[in-house]
Structures are given as structure tokens and as C-alpha cells.
Design a protein around this motif. Structure first.
Motif, short mmCIF file in Angstrom:
data_model
loop_
_atom_site.label_atom_id
_atom_site.label_comp_id
_atom_site.label_asym_id
_atom_site.label_seq_id
_atom_site.Cartn_x
_atom_site.Cartn_y
_atom_site.Cartn_z
N ARG A 62 -13.77 -9.86 25.99
CA ARG A 62 -14.89 -9.00 26.37
C ARG A 62 -14.67 -8.47 27.77
O ARG A 62 -13.97 -9.08 28.58
N GLY A 63 -15.33 -7.37 28.08
CA GLY A 63 -15.22 -6.78 29.41
C GLY A 63 -16.07 -7.53 30.42
O GLY A 63 -16.89 -8.39 30.09
N LYS A 64 -15.89 -7.18 31.69
CA LYS A 64 -16.60 -7.85 32.78
C LYS A 64 -18.11 -7.64 32.65
O LYS A 64 -18.89 -8.58 32.85
N ALA A 65 -18.53 -6.43 32.31
CA ALA A 65 -19.96 -6.14 32.18
C ALA A 65 -20.58 -6.96 31.05
O ALA A 65 -21.69 -7.49 31.19
N GLU A 66 -19.87 -7.07 29.93
CA GLU A 66 -20.39 -7.86 28.81
C GLU A 66 -20.50 -9.34 29.18
O GLU A 66 -21.47 -10.01 28.81
N ARG A 67 -19.49 -9.86 29.89
CA ARG A 67 -19.54 -11.27 30.32
C ARG A 67 -20.72 -11.51 31.26
O ARG A 67 -21.44 -12.50 31.13
N ARG A 68 -20.91 -10.61 32.23
CA ARG A 68 -22.02 -10.77 33.17
C ARG A 68 -23.36 -10.67 32.46
O ARG A 68 -24.30 -11.40 32.78
N LEU A 69 -23.47 -9.78 31.49
CA LEU A 69 -24.71 -9.66 30.73
C LEU A 69 -25.01 -10.94 29.96
O LEU A 69 -26.15 -11.44 29.99
N SER A 70 -24.01 -11.51 29.30
CA SER A 70 -24.24 -12.74 28.54
C SER A 70 -24.55 -13.91 29.47
O SER A 70 -25.38 -14.77 29.14
N GLU A 71 -23.92 -13.96 30.65
CA GLU A 71 -24.23 -15.01 31.62
C GLU A 71 -25.66 -14.87 32.12
O GLU A 71 -26.38 -15.86 32.28
N ALA A 72 -26.11 -13.63 32.38
CA ALA A 72 -27.48 -13.40 32.84
C ALA A 72 -28.48 -13.78 31.75
O ALA A 72 -29.53 -14.39 32.03
N GLU A 73 -28.17 -13.45 30.50
CA GLU A 73 -29.06 -13.82 29.40
C GLU A 73 -29.14 -15.33 29.24
O GLU A 73 -30.22 -15.89 28.99
N LYS A 74 -28.01 -16.01 29.41
CA LYS A 74 -28.01 -17.47 29.31
C LYS A 74 -28.80 -18.10 30.46
O LYS A 74 -29.57 -19.04 30.26
N ALA A 75 -28.63 -17.56 31.68
CA ALA A 75 -29.37 -18.09 32.82
C ALA A 75 -30.87 -17.87 32.63
O ALA A 75 -31.68 -18.75 32.95
N LEU A 76 -31.27 -16.72 32.11
CA LEU A 76 -32.68 -16.44 31.85
C LEU A 76 -33.24 -17.41 30.81
O LEU A 76 -34.34 -17.95 30.98
N ALA A 77 -32.47 -17.66 29.77
CA ALA A 77 -32.92 -18.61 28.74
C ALA A 77 -33.03 -20.02 29.31
O ALA A 77 -33.98 -20.75 29.01
N ASP A 78 -32.08 -20.43 30.17
CA ASP A 78 -32.14 -21.75 30.79
C ASP A 78 -33.36 -21.88 31.71
O ASP A 78 -34.04 -22.91 31.72
N ARG A 79 -33.64 -20.82 32.50
CA ARG A 79 -34.82 -20.86 33.38
C ARG A 79 -36.10 -20.93 32.56
O ARG A 79 -37.03 -21.65 32.90
N SER A 80 -36.16 -20.17 31.49
CA SER A 80 -37.35 -20.18 30.63
C SER A 80 -37.54 -21.55 30.00
O SER A 80 -38.66 -22.06 29.93
N HIS A 81 -36.45 -22.16 29.58
CA HIS A 81 -36.54 -23.49 28.99
C HIS A 81 -36.98 -24.52 30.03
O HIS A 81 -37.81 -25.38 29.76
N ALA A 82 -36.42 -24.43 31.25
CA ALA A 82 -36.77 -25.37 32.32
C ALA A 82 -38.22 -25.19 32.76
O ALA A 82 -38.88 -26.15 33.15
#
Length: 98
Positions: A62-82
Motif C-alpha cells: 500500500r502507499g504511504k497515504a493509505e498506511r497513514r489513513l489505516s493507522e489513523a483509523e486504528k488509533a481512533l478506534a483504540d481511543r474510542s474503545h479506551a
């Protein structure tokens, strides 16, 4: 009239009823079919490697933008869960609480 060598006659071969009609590449094997274990093992390993390669293409292809987007989505999901935890992490580390 010439005589043939006995080793070259068809009488020395197995009868057709005993010979396998399917090739080794056929996924359907009957009970009487012969199977070359070395080729079967290689085919199994090739299929496993292909599955691993497909997973790597998904993960790393995947490209850099796609990786950053998936990392941001994962971080948002982790914060929401926490944020929905019953007790914060600090309370679990408190020695007075028991």
C-alpha cells in the motif's frame, strides 16, 4: 518375422484397470490413484507460500497515504474503545485500591 524384446512388449505393463487415468495435478483423487508424495508436498508448500504472499501484498503493498489513513483509523478506534472503559488505567495501578 522379427521377434521383439520381451521387456518392450505391452504384456509387462500393468493392465489398464490398475493404471490411474487422472493426472497428479488433478485435485480429485480416488482411493486407487497413485500419488507422488514429493510433488504433493511441493504443491502444498507452493499454495501456502502463495497465500502468505497474498497476505503480504495486502499488508505491505500500500502507499504511504493509505498506511497513514489505516493507522489513523486504528488509533481512533483504540481511543474510542479506551474512552468506554469502566475504570481508567490509573485506578488499576493505584496500590491503595484493592
Amino acid at each position: 518375422m522379427t521377434r521383439r524384446c520381451p521387456s518392450r512388449t505391452t504384456s509387462n505393463r500393468l493392465p489398464k484397470s490398475y493404471r490411474s487415468t487422472r493426472s497428479v495435478k488433478s485435485p480429485e483423487l480416488a482411493l486407487g490413484d497413485l500419488l507422488n508424495l514429493r510433488l504433493a508436498r511441493k504443491r502444498r508448500d507452493r499454495e501456502a507460500a502463495a497465500a502468505g504472499a497474498e497476505q503480504n501484498r495486502i499488508s505491505f503493498g500500500r502507499g504511504k497515504a493509505e498506511r497513514r489513513l489505516s493507522e489513523a483509523e486504528k488509533a481512533l478506534a483504540d481511543r474510542s474503545h479506551a474512552a468506554h472503559r469502566r475504570s481508567p488505567d490509573k485506578a488499576l495501578d493505584d496500590p491503595d485500591r484493592g
